[in-house]
Design an enzyme around this catalytic site. Structure first.
Site, PDB file in Angstrom:
ATOM      1  N   GLU A 149      18.569 -13.006  30.285  1.00 27.58           N
ATOM      2  CA  GLU A 149      17.418 -13.420  30.041  1.00 27.58           C
ATOM      3  C   GLU A 149      16.591 -13.169  31.648  1.00 27.58           C
ATOM      4  OE1 GLU A 149      15.317 -11.018  29.875  1.00 27.58           O
ATOM      5  OE2 GLU A 149      14.595 -10.564  27.426  1.00 27.58           O
ATOM      6  N   ASP A 150      15.661 -12.626  32.000  1.00 27.25           N
ATOM      7  CA  ASP A 150      15.193 -12.447  33.501  1.00 27.25           C
ATOM      8  C   ASP A 150      13.721 -13.596  32.998  1.00 27.25           C
ATOM      9  OD1 ASP A 150      14.089 -10.534  32.034  1.00 27.25           O
ATOM     10  OD2 ASP A 150      13.667  -9.232  33.749  1.00 27.25           O
ATOM     11  N   ILE A 151      12.894 -12.619  32.256  1.00 23.80           N
ATOM     12  CA  ILE A 151      12.205 -13.458  32.201  1.00 23.80           C
ATOM     13  C   ILE A 151      11.578 -13.903  30.320  1.00 23.80           C
ATOM     14  CG2 ILE A 151      10.451 -11.838  32.039  1.00 23.80           C
ATOM     15  CD1 ILE A 151       8.486 -14.017  33.423  1.00 23.80           C
ATOM     16  N   ASP A 153       8.169 -14.328  27.595  1.00 20.41           N
ATOM     17  CA  ASP A 153       7.224 -14.261  27.905  1.00 20.41           C
ATOM     18  C   ASP A 153       6.254 -14.392  26.600  1.00 20.41           C
ATOM     19  OD1 ASP A 153       4.010 -13.778  28.550  1.00 20.41           O
ATOM     20  OD2 ASP A 153       4.924 -12.043  30.019  1.00 20.41           O
ATOM     21  N   LYS A 201       1.188 -16.164  35.023  1.00 19.30           N
ATOM     22  CA  LYS A 201       0.180 -15.386  36.044  1.00 19.30           C
ATOM     23  C   LYS A 201       1.673 -13.783  36.243  1.00 19.30           C
ATOM     24  CE  LYS A 201      -1.687 -17.916  38.912  1.00 19.30           C
ATOM     25  NZ  LYS A 201      -1.252 -19.233  39.520  1.00 19.30           N
ATOM     26  N   PHE A 202       1.254 -12.574  36.783  1.00 21.86           N
ATOM     27  CA  PHE A 202       2.623 -12.030  36.729  1.00 21.86           C
ATOM     28  C   PHE A 202       3.490 -11.941  38.258  1.00 21.86           C
ATOM     29  CE2 PHE A 202       4.178  -8.099  36.953  1.00 21.86           C
ATOM     30  CZ  PHE A 202       4.367  -7.128  35.741  1.00 21.86           C
ATOM     31  N   ARG A 215      11.559  -5.195  42.890  1.00 21.27           N
ATOM     32  CA  ARG A 215      12.768  -5.668  41.717  1.00 21.27           C
ATOM     33  C   ARG A 215      13.783  -6.161  43.133  1.00 21.27           C
ATOM     34  NH1 ARG A 215      13.830  -4.623  36.655  1.00 21.27           N
ATOM     35  NH2 ARG A 215      12.785  -2.919  35.837  1.00 21.27           N
TER      36      ARG A 215
END
Ligand code: HPA
Ligand code: MG
Length: 233
Positions: A149-151, A153, A201-202, A215
């Protein structure tokens, strides 16, 4: 001293503190058409690669004795997936795990599967997920599964995915996420292999997007307000 004494002890995620001011955009090569939408570099791409190298090592040590299926969660996971598997394969080639040949031939096989997740709200307004892009999750039955998975949250998506996959009887499930966000909305879920623990943070870049933009950016960056406005939907 036992050479395998580090087995099953995963390396710690690198913590990027809340007050970290980042690196200046001008210190890196970033396409000029992107620079004006960014505030700063949070994690340089080279640093990301160095961390992935160590995560690959942790995973290779844990999984070298059995074949496994690497399950890429698209779209955000694709670059990490590719970089990670490339590094695990390299370790397997170097045979750093000291396997006997008979075991290694069978064990060090990596299958790949790709999924996309769709969240939807049902009538009870409890959210749910749908897995698409894989013919059948039955193909995971009896397999050692590594979710890439990338992130992470809030952790809600991952917990739901895990609950769903468990119904298909995999032999084991492990999760690796390149980034884990520190958010008060977290449900406390922590992956087995985490790359970086980052502020709330985004972020964009390293295959993470903002409405499908950024990306390709090879550093993890923070958007500026111009970028947020320009690419909002
Ligand atoms: N950036 C991009 N995608 C995301 C993020 C983020 O910060 N958090 C969860 N998905
Ligand atoms: Mg993701």
């Amino acid at each position: 001293m036992n050479g395998n004494s580090h087995k099953n002890k995963n390396s710690p995620a690198i913590v990027i503190p809340d007050d970290f001011e980042g690196h200046p955009l001008e210190s890196f090569c970033i396409a000029p058409n992107l620079t004006k939408f960014l505030q700063y570099v949070l994690i340089p791409g080279g640093f990301v690669q160095d961390r992935i190298e160590r995560m690959a090592c942790d995973i290779a040590v844990d999984l070298a004795n059995e074949p496994f299926t690497a399950l890429c969660v698209l779209k955000g996971g694709y670059l990490f997936f590719n970089d990670l598997l490339e590094k695990i394969r390299r370790l397997y080639r170097y045979r750093v795990m000291d396997l006997s040949e008979e075991v290694a031939d069978e064990a060090q096989q990596i299958r790949v599967e790709f999924i996309r997740l769709k969240s939807y709200e049902n009538e009870q307004s409890t959210s749910n997920i749908q897995v698409i892009g894989i013919e059948s999750l039955e193909s995971l039955r009896g397999k050692n599964v590594l979710i890439v998975e990338d992130i992470i949250d809030t952790g809600r998506t991952m917990v739901k995915l895990l609950n769903l996959l468990k119904q298909f009887g995999p032999k084991s499930i492990r999760v690796t996420s390149l980034f884990v966000k520190r958010t008060p909305l977290s449900n406390g879920y922590v992956p087995e292999y985490a790359g970086f623990n980052i502020p709330n943070k985004f972020v964009v870049g390293c295959s993470l997007d903002y409405n499908e933009h950024f990306r390709d950016l090879n550093h993890l960056c923070i958007l500026n307000s111009l970028g947020k406005d320009r690419f909002s939907q």
